[in-house]
Design a protein around this motif. Sequence first.
Motif, PDB file in Angstrom:
ATOM      1  N   ILE B 176     -51.378 -53.237  64.263  1.00  0.00           N
ATOM      2  CA  ILE B 176     -51.271 -54.625  64.765  1.00  0.00           C
ATOM      3  C   ILE B 176     -50.263 -55.424  63.933  1.00  0.00           C
ATOM      4  O   ILE B 176     -49.382 -56.081  64.473  1.00  0.00           O
ATOM      5  CB  ILE B 176     -52.652 -55.315  64.759  1.00  0.00           C
ATOM      6  CG1 ILE B 176     -53.577 -54.660  65.785  1.00  0.00           C
ATOM      7  CG2 ILE B 176     -52.517 -56.812  65.036  1.00  0.00           C
ATOM      8  CD1 ILE B 176     -55.000 -55.170  65.772  1.00  0.00           C
ATOM      9  N   VAL B 177     -50.382 -55.332  62.602  1.00  0.00           N
ATOM     10  CA  VAL B 177     -49.521 -56.181  61.758  1.00  0.00           C
ATOM     11  C   VAL B 177     -48.185 -55.514  61.407  1.00  0.00           C
ATOM     12  O   VAL B 177     -47.234 -56.191  61.020  1.00  0.00           O
ATOM     13  CB  VAL B 177     -50.240 -56.611  60.453  1.00  0.00           C
ATOM     14  CG1 VAL B 177     -51.485 -57.414  60.759  1.00  0.00           C
ATOM     15  CG2 VAL B 177     -50.572 -55.420  59.574  1.00  0.00           C
ATOM     16  N   GLY B 178     -48.143 -54.171  61.553  1.00  0.00           N
ATOM     17  CA  GLY B 178     -46.905 -53.454  61.207  1.00  0.00           C
ATOM     18  C   GLY B 178     -46.028 -53.214  62.428  1.00  0.00           C
ATOM     19  O   GLY B 178     -44.807 -53.209  62.331  1.00  0.00           O
ATOM     20  N   GLY B 179     -46.695 -52.994  63.557  1.00  0.00           N
ATOM     21  CA  GLY B 179     -45.947 -52.804  64.793  1.00  0.00           C
ATOM     22  C   GLY B 179     -45.424 -51.392  64.993  1.00  0.00           C
ATOM     23  O   GLY B 179     -44.774 -51.117  65.991  1.00  0.00           O
ATOM     24  N   ASN B 180     -45.645 -50.493  64.038  1.00  0.00           N
ATOM     25  CA  ASN B 180     -45.223 -49.086  64.168  1.00  0.00           C
ATOM     26  C   ASN B 180     -43.719 -48.972  64.424  1.00  0.00           C
ATOM     27  O   ASN B 180     -43.274 -48.226  65.306  1.00  0.00           O
ATOM     28  CB  ASN B 180     -46.039 -48.423  65.288  1.00  0.00           C
ATOM     29  CG  ASN B 180     -46.014 -46.915  65.186  1.00  0.00           C
ATOM     30  OD1 ASN B 180     -45.682 -46.361  64.130  1.00  0.00           O
ATOM     31  ND2 ASN B 180     -46.353 -46.224  66.259  1.00  0.00           N
ATOM     32  N   ILE B 181     -42.934 -49.732  63.695  1.00  0.00           N
ATOM     33  CA  ILE B 181     -41.480 -49.729  63.887  1.00  0.00           C
ATOM     34  C   ILE B 181     -40.860 -48.566  63.106  1.00  0.00           C
ATOM     35  O   ILE B 181     -41.116 -48.403  61.909  1.00  0.00           O
ATOM     36  CB  ILE B 181     -40.865 -51.071  63.401  1.00  0.00           C
ATOM     37  CG1 ILE B 181     -41.526 -52.241  64.149  1.00  0.00           C
ATOM     38  CG2 ILE B 181     -39.367 -51.086  63.571  1.00  0.00           C
ATOM     39  CD1 ILE B 181     -41.244 -53.586  63.521  1.00  0.00           C
ATOM     40  N   GLU B 182     -40.049 -47.789  63.810  1.00  0.00           N
ATOM     41  CA  GLU B 182     -39.447 -46.602  63.203  1.00  0.00           C
ATOM     42  C   GLU B 182     -38.581 -46.992  61.996  1.00  0.00           C
ATOM     43  O   GLU B 182     -37.852 -47.973  62.025  1.00  0.00           O
ATOM     44  CB  GLU B 182     -38.604 -45.863  64.239  1.00  0.00           C
ATOM     45  CG  GLU B 182     -38.247 -44.465  63.793  1.00  0.00           C
ATOM     46  CD  GLU B 182     -37.526 -43.686  64.893  1.00  0.00           C
ATOM     47  OE1 GLU B 182     -37.107 -44.314  65.890  1.00  0.00           O
ATOM     48  OE2 GLU B 182     -37.388 -42.466  64.758  1.00  0.00           O
ATOM     49  N   HIS B 183     -38.662 -46.223  60.960  1.00  0.00           N
ATOM     50  CA  HIS B 183     -37.923 -46.417  59.694  1.00  0.00           C
ATOM     51  C   HIS B 183     -38.287 -47.709  58.963  1.00  0.00           C
ATOM     52  O   HIS B 183     -37.634 -48.085  58.010  1.00  0.00           O
ATOM     53  CB  HIS B 183     -36.392 -46.394  59.912  1.00  0.00           C
ATOM     54  CG  HIS B 183     -35.918 -45.161  60.579  1.00  0.00           C
ATOM     55  ND1 HIS B 183     -36.164 -43.892  60.099  1.00  0.00           N
ATOM     56  CD2 HIS B 183     -35.208 -44.998  61.745  1.00  0.00           C
ATOM     57  CE1 HIS B 183     -35.635 -42.995  60.916  1.00  0.00           C
ATOM     58  NE2 HIS B 183     -35.054 -43.639  61.921  1.00  0.00           N
TER      59      HIS B 183
END
Lengths: 257, 235
Positions: B176-183
């Motif tokens: 939720i707070v990280g967003g699973n954004i690559e790199h």
Amino acid sequence: MLNITPSHTQTAKPKRATQDAQASPFLSCRGLCFSANSNVLIKDISLNFSAHGMSAIMGFNGAGKSLLLRLLHGVIQPDSGTVLWDNTPVTHDNRKRQSMVFQKPVLLRRSVLDNLLFVLKSRGSNDPNIAFSLLEKVGLENVSSRAARLLSGGEQQRLALARGLATKPEILFLDEATSSLDPTSIAIIENILHEECLKGTKVIFASHDIGQIKRLASEVIFINHGRISEQTGAASFFTKPETRIAQTYLDGGLPVI
Amino acid sequence: MNDMTDSLWTALTHIVTFNPDLVEIVLLSLRVSLSATLLSCLIGLIIGATIAVSRFSGRSLVIIVMNSLMGLPPVVVGLFVYLNLSRSGPFGWLGFLYTPTAMIIAQTILITPIVAALSRQILEDIYEEYREQFESLSLTKSMRTGAILWDGRYSLITVALAGFGRSNAEVGAVIIVGGNIEHLTRVMTTAIALETSKGNLQMAMALGLVLLCISLSINILVSSLRLTATRLGYA
């Protein structure tokens, strides 16, 4: 070999030269009462202790010996009554000049040496030489780096005594500190107590060991069901106790319930 | 069955060859989890030790609340942190949302109660054992706290490792707070969820294996510590 004579025959100098035991008691309690779970365990105890010698507290199991020691030392508070030391209540601050060795020593989860250094640090000293000299005194200098909790029962009790002495106490309380120890450990502890008494430390101890009390004590306080039965000189207590219950105790009889 | 075997083989190849994507994800996971564990220990141990040596009215209630917070739902924590760090939130100006910092904050909130509650119980047991001796020595509260923290160190390391294990395996809050954004904010758990949904089972299995190995290593470490402490007489 043991070379212990009853301390009431010694000319021990109290640490405080101004102390006049006859005129003003060194340590006293007035009207001490303590109860737990609706059971009255200590009933209106008043006592005076002189600054000299060793005082033994005797009595049957459950008589209130350990409780009385704790109340005198101030680690538990009475329901009513006062404990005065030099006419001053025992407080968190002046208790630093007292020590207590408990029946079951509670040692820190550290080495033997660190157990002593911890106490010394709490008194503002960080000198390992003091710790080593105390360990030498109680015969534990060769196990200084060993974990304290791996020591034998006798060694643990000697370490507890060394810890008690590390604070240079004016009063040393011992709660059955030599019960369940072997004769060698008992002899070592008794010798140290004798030396400390000669240096002027007031020793108040609870014990069931009549032989030990005869060897060490100058006075005996006999307690029964939380009341003082008698407080008298050790010699007279053992030749002619004033109360029947004390005589029963000395004869190895059972307490009247 | 062959697909499964092939996937496993490829997953192992990813691990053995130190696949750069895999390494990046594992390193970020460790960075986030270790940071959160460190912060949680700093906060949680102080709270645990303070409550262990203190007696005040309402103490039982505080302990009940603290114990209850051990079961905080990660997604609720994630939502709470999200609301606070989003642009319109009170801390939006910090610009932490969708960064590893936000993930560390969320995990810290999640595991601090665990560290505090477990350490409180351990330290209180030690304190009860020492209390009369401490009283006899007239020690100050800070000396008592320091002593029980040091003497409980082996058990407390176990608590820290339990906290690390929890944060490392957590997915709800960090996604939720990280967003699973690559790199940037992709960690092992969020990556496994994503790769599985994409059908990239090889990478998901490789990450899963690494996660399992970390979990196993933690357990071995905890057991070894306990045994060593007991053997040396410091437990």
